[in-house]
Design a protein around this motif. Structure first.
Motif, PDB file in Angstrom:
ATOM      1  N   GLY A 103       0.783  -1.226   0.000  1.00 60.68           N
ATOM      2  CA  GLY A 103       0.000   0.000   0.000  1.00 60.68           C
ATOM      3  C   GLY A 103       0.812   1.271   0.000  1.00 60.68           C
ATOM      4  N   CYS A 104       1.903   1.282   0.760  1.00 62.64           N
ATOM      5  CA  CYS A 104       2.664   2.522   0.919  1.00 62.64           C
ATOM      6  C   CYS A 104       3.366   2.922  -0.373  1.00 62.64           C
ATOM      7  CB  CYS A 104       3.688   2.347   2.043  1.00 62.64           C
ATOM      8  SG  CYS A 104       4.326   3.904   2.664  1.00 62.64           S
ATOM      9  N   SER A 105       3.975   1.967  -1.050  1.00 65.76           N
ATOM     10  CA  SER A 105       4.678   2.287  -2.291  1.00 65.76           C
ATOM     11  C   SER A 105       3.704   2.776  -3.365  1.00 65.76           C
ATOM     12  CB  SER A 105       5.458   1.071  -2.789  1.00 65.76           C
ATOM     13  OG  SER A 105       4.601  -0.043  -2.953  1.00 65.76           O
ATOM     14  N   ILE A 106       2.520   2.141  -3.435  1.00 68.67           N
ATOM     15  CA  ILE A 106       1.517   2.572  -4.421  1.00 68.67           C
ATOM     16  C   ILE A 106       1.011   3.962  -4.087  1.00 68.67           C
ATOM     17  CG2 ILE A 106      -0.791   2.111  -5.332  1.00 68.67           C
ATOM     18  CD1 ILE A 106      -0.244  -0.857  -4.996  1.00 68.67           C
ATOM     19  N   TYR A 107       0.683   4.195  -2.828  1.00 70.19           N
ATOM     20  CA  TYR A 107       0.150   5.498  -2.417  1.00 70.19           C
ATOM     21  C   TYR A 107       1.144   6.618  -2.715  1.00 70.19           C
ATOM     22  CZ  TYR A 107      -1.807   9.205   0.488  1.00 70.19           C
ATOM     23  OH  TYR A 107      -2.312  10.409   0.934  1.00 70.19           O
ATOM     24  N   ASN A 108       2.387   6.441  -2.298  1.00 70.80           N
ATOM     25  CA  ASN A 108       3.393   7.478  -2.518  1.00 70.80           C
ATOM     26  C   ASN A 108       3.603   7.752  -4.000  1.00 70.80           C
ATOM     27  OD1 ASN A 108       3.689   7.609   0.215  1.00 70.80           O
ATOM     28  ND2 ASN A 108       5.848   7.061   0.271  1.00 70.80           N
ATOM     29  N   GLY A 109       3.607   6.693  -4.809  1.00 72.41           N
ATOM     30  CA  GLY A 109       3.793   6.867  -6.238  1.00 72.41           C
ATOM     31  C   GLY A 109       2.641   7.598  -6.894  1.00 72.41           C
ATOM     32  N   GLU A 110       1.427   7.370  -6.413  1.00 75.02           N
ATOM     33  CA  GLU A 110       0.249   7.948  -7.047  1.00 75.02           C
ATOM     34  C   GLU A 110      -0.048   9.381  -6.623  1.00 75.02           C
ATOM     35  OE1 GLU A 110      -2.244   3.828  -7.990  1.00 75.02           O
ATOM     36  OE2 GLU A 110      -2.910   5.166  -6.386  1.00 75.02           O
ATOM     37  N   ILE A 111       0.407   9.793  -5.445  1.00 71.97           N
ATOM     38  CA  ILE A 111       0.140  11.170  -5.023  1.00 71.97           C
ATOM     39  C   ILE A 111       1.246  12.125  -5.461  1.00 71.97           C
ATOM     40  CG2 ILE A 111      -1.161  10.387  -3.008  1.00 71.97           C
ATOM     41  CD1 ILE A 111       1.226  11.399  -1.289  1.00 71.97           C
ATOM     42  N   ALA A 112       2.374  11.592  -5.922  1.00 75.88           N
ATOM     43  CA  ALA A 112       3.539  12.428  -6.220  1.00 75.88           C
ATOM     44  C   ALA A 112       3.575  12.853  -7.680  1.00 75.88           C
ATOM     45  CB  ALA A 112       4.820  11.671  -5.871  1.00 75.88           C
ATOM     46  N   ASP A 113       3.996  14.102  -7.911  1.00 71.35           N
ATOM     47  CA  ASP A 113       4.281  14.542  -9.270  1.00 71.35           C
ATOM     48  C   ASP A 113       5.514  13.808  -9.783  1.00 71.35           C
ATOM     49  OD1 ASP A 113       2.157  16.302  -9.267  1.00 71.35           O
ATOM     50  OD2 ASP A 113       3.364  18.012  -8.590  1.00 71.35           O
ATOM     51  N   LYS A 114       5.633  13.720 -11.093  1.00 73.58           N
ATOM     52  CA  LYS A 114       6.690  12.902 -11.687  1.00 73.58           C
ATOM     53  C   LYS A 114       8.089  13.342 -11.271  1.00 73.58           C
ATOM     54  CE  LYS A 114       4.033  11.541 -15.791  1.00 73.58           C
ATOM     55  NZ  LYS A 114       3.934  11.615 -17.281  1.00 73.58           N
ATOM     56  N   ASP A 115       8.304  14.640 -11.151  1.00 71.63           N
ATOM     57  CA  ASP A 115       9.660  15.127 -10.878  1.00 71.63           C
ATOM     58  C   ASP A 115      10.121  14.882  -9.444  1.00 71.63           C
ATOM     59  OD1 ASP A 115       7.635  17.079 -10.272  1.00 71.63           O
ATOM     60  OD2 ASP A 115       9.224  18.542  -9.898  1.00 71.63           O
ATOM     61  N   ILE A 116       9.183  14.554  -8.542  1.00 72.83           N
ATOM     62  CA  ILE A 116       9.587  14.260  -7.159  1.00 72.83           C
ATOM     63  C   ILE A 116       9.173  12.848  -6.741  1.00 72.83           C
ATOM     64  CG2 ILE A 116       9.565  16.662  -6.415  1.00 72.83           C
ATOM     65  CD1 ILE A 116       6.836  16.119  -5.105  1.00 72.83           C
ATOM     66  N   ARG A 117       8.731  12.052  -7.700  1.00 70.91           N
ATOM     67  CA  ARG A 117       8.254  10.708  -7.375  1.00 70.91           C
ATOM     68  C   ARG A 117       9.353   9.834  -6.776  1.00 70.91           C
ATOM     69  NH1 ARG A 117       4.796   8.817 -12.042  1.00 70.91           N
ATOM     70  NH2 ARG A 117       3.449  10.424 -11.121  1.00 70.91           N
ATOM     71  N   GLY A 118      10.546   9.932  -7.344  1.00 69.38           N
ATOM     72  CA  GLY A 118      11.652   9.140  -6.813  1.00 69.38           C
ATOM     73  C   GLY A 118      12.031   9.549  -5.406  1.00 69.38           C
ATOM     74  N   LYS A 119      12.022  10.859  -5.170  1.00 63.19           N
ATOM     75  CA  LYS A 119      12.365  11.385  -3.852  1.00 63.19           C
ATOM     76  C   LYS A 119      11.367  10.910  -2.791  1.00 63.19           C
ATOM     77  CE  LYS A 119      13.763  15.549  -4.034  1.00 63.19           C
ATOM     78  NZ  LYS A 119      13.744  17.019  -4.204  1.00 63.19           N
ATOM     79  N   LEU A 120      10.075  11.000  -3.118  1.00 59.57           N
ATOM     80  CA  LEU A 120       9.056  10.578  -2.154  1.00 59.57           C
ATOM     81  C   LEU A 120       9.041   9.056  -2.001  1.00 59.57           C
ATOM     82  CD1 LEU A 120       6.018  12.939  -2.803  1.00 59.57           C
ATOM     83  CD2 LEU A 120       7.983  13.233  -1.308  1.00 59.57           C
ATOM     84  N   GLY A 121       9.340   8.358  -3.096  1.00 62.36           N
ATOM     85  CA  GLY A 121       9.429   6.901  -3.001  1.00 62.36           C
ATOM     86  C   GLY A 121      10.556   6.469  -2.085  1.00 62.36           C
ATOM     87  N   ALA A 122      11.636   7.242  -2.063  1.00 69.38           N
ATOM     88  CA  ALA A 122      12.784   6.905  -1.226  1.00 69.38           C
ATOM     89  C   ALA A 122      12.501   7.073   0.259  1.00 69.38           C
ATOM     90  CB  ALA A 122      13.992   7.751  -1.623  1.00 69.38           C
ATOM     91  N   THR A 123      11.416   7.807   0.603  1.00 66.96           N
ATOM     92  CA  THR A 123      11.089   7.938   2.019  1.00 66.96           C
ATOM     93  C   THR A 123      10.781   6.572   2.646  1.00 66.96           C
ATOM     94  OG1 THR A 123       8.735   8.351   1.522  1.00 66.96           O
ATOM     95  CG2 THR A 123      10.171  10.271   1.756  1.00 66.96           C
ATOM     96  N   LEU A 124      10.386   5.600   1.814  1.00 62.27           N
ATOM     97  CA  LEU A 124      10.128   4.253   2.328  1.00 62.27           C
ATOM     98  C   LEU A 124      11.343   3.693   3.044  1.00 62.27           C
ATOM     99  CD1 LEU A 124       8.148   2.632  -0.625  1.00 62.27           C
ATOM    100  CD2 LEU A 124       7.390   2.712   1.747  1.00 62.27           C
ATOM    101  N   ILE A 125      12.490   3.746   2.382  1.00 62.22           N
ATOM    102  CA  ILE A 125      13.699   3.188   2.981  1.00 62.22           C
ATOM    103  C   ILE A 125      14.256   4.105   4.063  1.00 62.22           C
ATOM    104  CG2 ILE A 125      15.190   4.158   1.185  1.00 62.22           C
ATOM    105  CD1 ILE A 125      15.689   0.833   3.089  1.00 62.22           C
TER     106      ILE A 125
END
Length: 341
Positions: free
Chosen positions: A127-149
């Protein structure tokens, strides 16, 4: 200051971080055995007797086994009830086991607590990886995805830093403290990882209740008006309405394409268009698991103690936790700047 914040995408960052606190909560289950197994195997074991090595291995592994079960069901859950509700349920699963650990007086209760915590962790993985990916704009998607780790490492580091220096009893008592007074306890009484273990899921639930559902999911369940409202919250007030509507239209097309190309599991696995991605993901995750990451996390202090190092196992484990953070922070920056290829 408030006006400036409203004109930015700060809600995307807050949403991602609050959601990812669930991963920090999950991480405490992985690292908790490191400072705790020695207590459970001592004559003063809180479960009434010293547990054996085999029982200790079950304490460690049941969480991982439960994650497998929950991850399989988590994919179904996030599609049926949404990303937000799924993560809130995960937060409950991550919180309840600490009370079983507090009041349990036998190994069976401890097993149950570890398994339930693993169920929460498994839902979080999906759930967390999908949620973060879907709420983030493309240019910051990687940055917000990295909050997982990053949050996972922060949760682990808190236990490694504090866990060896308090008793199991203190940890259990503090875990029982009413969650609503968390802030005061966290600021003024940070001497026990039990605070972190018991309350991180509650912070996550409390924050995440106010976070917007994924616009992608809302479009998928035909709630386009609500999706548009959520996009306005996430995008910032400077974004024109026409751009919001264009984004909704883009999501609609994406959902429509996904639904038209919906396949069975076998078709997904056998389709050559997906083969490269599947091989890469399976390869990376297989190498990660075969590297012994789970065993190292759970048995870190006993492993270090057996080496005869001149640096104590408590300090060594803290160093291990600290050195990982710079790498994760650097990765969060590079993934948006350089890509992943």
């Amino acid at each position: 200051m408030i006006k400036n914040l409203q004109n930015t995408r700060y809600m995307q960052y807050i949403g991602a971080i609050s959601a990812t606190l669930s991963n920090a909560a999950s991480a405490t289950y992985s690292i908790w055995p490191s400072p705790t197994l020695a207590v459970l195997q001592s004559e003063d074991s809180p479960v009434g007797r010293p547990i054996t090595d085999d029982e200790g291995s079950w304490v460690v592994s049941l969480t991982k086994l439960a994650k497998i079960v929950a991850a399989l069901g988590g994919g179904f859950m996030v599609e049926k009830i949404g990303r937000k509700k799924s993560l809130l349920i995960a937060g409950i699963f991550l919180f309840i086991p600490w009370f079983l650990i507090i009041f349990g007086t036998n190994i069976g209760t401890l097993y149950a607590a570890r398994f339930i915590g693993g169920l929460g962790g498994g839902i979080v993985i999906v759930g967390c990886s999908i949620y973060n990916g879907e709420i983030a704009d493309k240019d910051i998607r990687g940055k917000l995805g990295a909050t997982l780790i990053i949050l996972k490492l922060v949760g682990s580091l808190l236990i490694l830093c504090i866990g060896p220096y308090v008793s199991y009893t203190v940890l259990a008592i503090v875990c029982a403290i009413i969650p609503i007074i968390f802030v005061g306890l966290f600021v003024f009484m940070p001497e026990s990882p039990a605070i972190v273990c018991a309350i991180i899921p509650i912070i996550f639930v409390g924050l995440f209740v106010f976070m917007p559902e994924s616009p992608y999911y809302l479009v998928k369940v035909n709630q386009n008006d609500q999706a548009e409202k959520n996009l306005k919250i996430l995008a910032g007030k400077l974004v024109p309405d026409k751009d919001i509507k264009a984004k909704v239209f883009e999501i609609e097309k994406s959902v429509e394409s996904d639904m038209q190309n919906k396949t069975t599991l076998w078709e997904f696995l056998s389709n050559k268009d997906y083969r490269k991605a599947i091989i890469i993901i399976l390869g990376v995750k297989t190498l990660q698991q075969l590297s012994g990451e789970a065993a190292i996390d759970a048995y870190m202090q006993p492993i270090i103690a057996s080496t005869g190092s001149t640096i104590s196992e408590e300090i060594s484990s803290i160093i291990f936790g600290v050195v990982q953070l710079p790498g994760a922070l650097l990765a969060s920056y590079l993934v948006d700047k350089l890509g992943i290829n």
